[in-house]
Write a protein that holds these residues in place. Structure first.
Motif, PDB file in Angstrom:
ATOM      1  N   LYS A 183       0.860  -1.021   0.059  1.00  0.00           N
ATOM      2  CA  LYS A 183       0.031   0.129  -0.116  1.00  0.00           C
ATOM      3  C   LYS A 183       0.907   0.883   0.074  1.00  0.00           C
ATOM      4  O   LYS A 183       0.565   1.854  -0.495  1.00  0.00           O
ATOM      5  CB  LYS A 183      -0.679  -0.218   1.840  1.00  0.00           C
ATOM      6  N   ASP A 225     -13.494  -2.383   0.814  1.00  0.00           N
ATOM      7  CA  ASP A 225     -12.236  -1.726   0.672  1.00  0.00           C
ATOM      8  C   ASP A 225     -12.526  -1.295  -0.921  1.00  0.00           C
ATOM      9  O   ASP A 225     -12.800  -2.621  -1.514  1.00  0.00           O
ATOM     10  CB  ASP A 225     -10.708  -2.444   0.465  1.00  0.00           C
ATOM     11  N   SER A 253     -10.021  -2.042  -3.401  1.00  0.00           N
ATOM     12  CA  SER A 253      -8.649  -2.496  -3.972  1.00  0.00           C
ATOM     13  C   SER A 253      -8.501  -2.325  -5.226  1.00  0.00           C
ATOM     14  O   SER A 253      -8.593  -3.189  -6.109  1.00  0.00           O
ATOM     15  CB  SER A 253      -9.606  -3.915  -3.267  1.00  0.00           C
ATOM     16  N   SER A 256      -3.396  -0.165  -3.606  1.00  0.00           N
ATOM     17  CA  SER A 256      -4.663   0.780  -2.512  1.00  0.00           C
ATOM     18  C   SER A 256      -4.592   0.005  -1.209  1.00  0.00           C
ATOM     19  O   SER A 256      -5.295   0.353  -0.084  1.00  0.00           O
ATOM     20  CB  SER A 256      -6.164   1.303  -2.864  1.00  0.00           C
ATOM     21  N   VAL A 257      -4.131  -0.968  -1.306  1.00  0.00           N
ATOM     22  CA  VAL A 257      -4.288  -2.097  -0.220  1.00  0.00           C
ATOM     23  C   VAL A 257      -2.772  -2.836  -0.251  1.00  0.00           C
ATOM     24  O   VAL A 257      -2.372  -3.104  -1.815  1.00  0.00           O
ATOM     25  CB  VAL A 257      -5.347  -3.369  -0.712  1.00  0.00           C
TER      26      VAL A 257
END
Length: 522
Positions: free
Chosen positions: A362, A395, A397, A505-506
């Motif tokens: 991330k 999320d 993701s 993003s994860v």
């Protein structure tokens, strides 16, 4: 028409054909001259302005490699200033079924054009023939060869049907949502065989139909039973695309020389982007390859794009095949796959980047600066593995590749994948070009659903992407071309892509592998 050379855009695409000046839309008359190993394209052309308008001509260009193009003089002109040469096709009449040629003309250059002559009171199908391999044409003295008694009867596309030993034409009664299928033995007298009526998306009108016999590749029950090809009906509509504006759809089925019978009721999208319209396939290809070209724009905003002194560009040429595709766990179907054709030997390769497999965290990134002279074409390909067991349902993701402008880093493009949506995305909205930012029809984000290329386990899936960015056009091929999204984009003129940034993003969801970047100089 007078052009200010100092105002010319420097962001002209390198391998997507554009005319030197004027307006261009639908591709017409695509054929291959085997005797000269030369590809010819014609197109709807207004040399007198950068917007559509009468009179329209057929512009003309040729190529030896489908990558670099030479522009020629206009090939066909209308009969009067209030008429236009609308869309049509070219066939190679090797056996002189038309009687237009004598023995002095090479059989591979016995070129006949069938096209719509548009006037304020009618649309009729005309024939013209060339005695010099397609550079100039003489109109048939007994035109029209087909009159539908309509102002909305157009876009003939002709093929040779081997089984019945006849020419077959598809043309639209556009506002009636009818594709009419005709046959002929001589390209001059045509008999109506059947109608293909009200199929797929209807929109405002049908345009630019075409039939092609497409090879089936890969393992499938059809190939095992000896079926090597299926017929595909291509059909464009405008407006009425599910993405907005204009688009091209297709149907898979059978054709007996008279009637096209689709296998199933559903229509398919040929491209999930905003800028792929009026596809036409080439005549006289070697090995019966099905190669196609489309207009890389959208009628929603084509007249407003910030290019000068031209408006309009063509897509890359694509090689089409049918392969079995499983869009979900219960169904399998034949789907068109698209393979882009670029001859990199004809371009100046500037830079090549490759990386090993990398797990994208991330707070980490892969960052690549491109060469300062990499202001031409950018070819990006990579694979990514998704570990679904680490994807939270709440999320966002996303794996994102950010393509950053070299001179203004506030301008950039984004492409990537989001695991919960199970979809690929492309974002062209981060631009300072006001004429496009303020255009409500110029959608800035597009998506395409795509199933895994390969399943490694119950929770791990592999996807592939091949993106070709040519100054102001992006063609993005997913999983070897099962889905494609084609979109123009307009950064500030001359602000070419200068860097790539890959982010997630994860944590512990995405692993990127086989990451390859090639760039060429202008």
């Amino acid at each position: 028409m007078y052009y200010d050379a100092s105002a010319e855009s420097v962001s002209r695409p390198l391998v997507h054909y554009t005319p030197k000046a004027g307006w261009m839309n639908d591709p017409n008359g695509l054929f291959y001259d085997r005797s000269e190993s030369t590809w010819h394209i014609y197109y709807q052309y207004n040399p007198n302005d950068t917007v559509w308008g009468s009179p329209l001509y057929w512009g003309h260009a040729s190529s030896k490699d489908l990558t670099t193009w030479t522009e020629h003089a206009d090939a066909l002109s209308p009969s009067s200033n209030d008429s236009s040469v609308f869309s049509g096709c070219v066939v190679v009449d090797r056996n002189n079924t038309s009687g237009f040629f004598n023995d002095s003309i090479n059989p591979e250059q016995r070129v006949v054009a069938l096209y719509t002559e548009h006037s304020p009171v009618s649309q009729r199908q005309f024939a013209a023939y060339s005695l010099n391999g397609g550079y100039t044409f003489e109109k048939y003295e007994h035109n029209p060869v087909l009159d539908g008694n309509s102002t909305q009867f157009r876009d003939p596309k002709v093929i040779w049907h081997e089984e019945t030993e006849k020419w077959v034409m598809t043309a639209t009664r556009s506002h009636e949502y009818v594709v009419q299928i005709f046959s002929s033995s001589d390209l001059k007298s045509w008999e109506l065989e059947s109608n293909f009526t009200r199929h797929g998306f209807l929109g405002y009108q049908y345009e630019c139909p075409g039939l092609a016999k497409v090879p089936i590749v890969g393992n499938s029950s059809l190939v095992s039973s000896g079926v090597t090809h299926k017929w595909v009906m291509f059909l464009s509509i405008n407006p009425g695309s599910p993405m907005g504006g204009s688009f091209t759809q297709y149907f898979v089925g059978d054709f007996d020389g008279k009637v096209f019978t689709p296998d199933t009721a559903e229509t398919r999208l040929l491209d999930y982007g905003k800028d792929y319209y009026a596809l036409q396939t080439f005549s006289a290809t070697e090995n019966d390859d099905v190669l196609g070209l489309a207009w890389a724009s959208n009628w929603d905003y084509a007249a407003y794009v910030p290019t000068y002194p031209w408006r309009g560009s063509m897509s890359l040429v694509r090689n089409f095949s049918l392969r079995e595709y499983q869009p979900n766990s219960e169904a399998a179907q034949l789907n068109l796959f698209s393979e882009p054709i670029i001859n990199y030997d004809a371009l100046r390769l500037n830079q090549s980047i490759q990386t090993n497999a990398t797990n994208i965290k991330k707070n980490d990134q892969l960052f690549f600066n491109l060469s300062s002279s990499a202001h031409g074409l950018l070819d990006l390909s990579f694979e990514w593995t998704v570990n679904k067991s680490n994807v939270g349902k709440k999320d966002f993701s996303a794996l994102t590749v950010k393509l950053i402008g070299a001179t203004d880093k506030e301008e950039y493009l984004e492409l990537g994948y989001e695991a919960n949506a199970q979809a690929f995305f492309f974002n062209r909205g981060n631009s300072n070009v006001n004429s496009m930012k303020e255009n409500s029809f110029y959608s800035d984000k597009m998506s395409a659903n795509v199933e895994p290329y390969e399943l490694l386990s119950e929770n791990e899936a592999v996807f592939k992407v091949h993106a070709i960015l040519d100054r102001n056009i992006a063609e993005i091929y997913l999983n070897d071309g099962v889905s494609v999204t084609t979109n123009t984009f307009f950064l500030t003129d001359g602000n070419f892509i200068g860097a790539l940034e890959v982010r997630s993003s994860v944590d512990d969801v995405y692993t990127v592998s086989n990451f390859n970047v090639k760039t060429t100089s202008g």
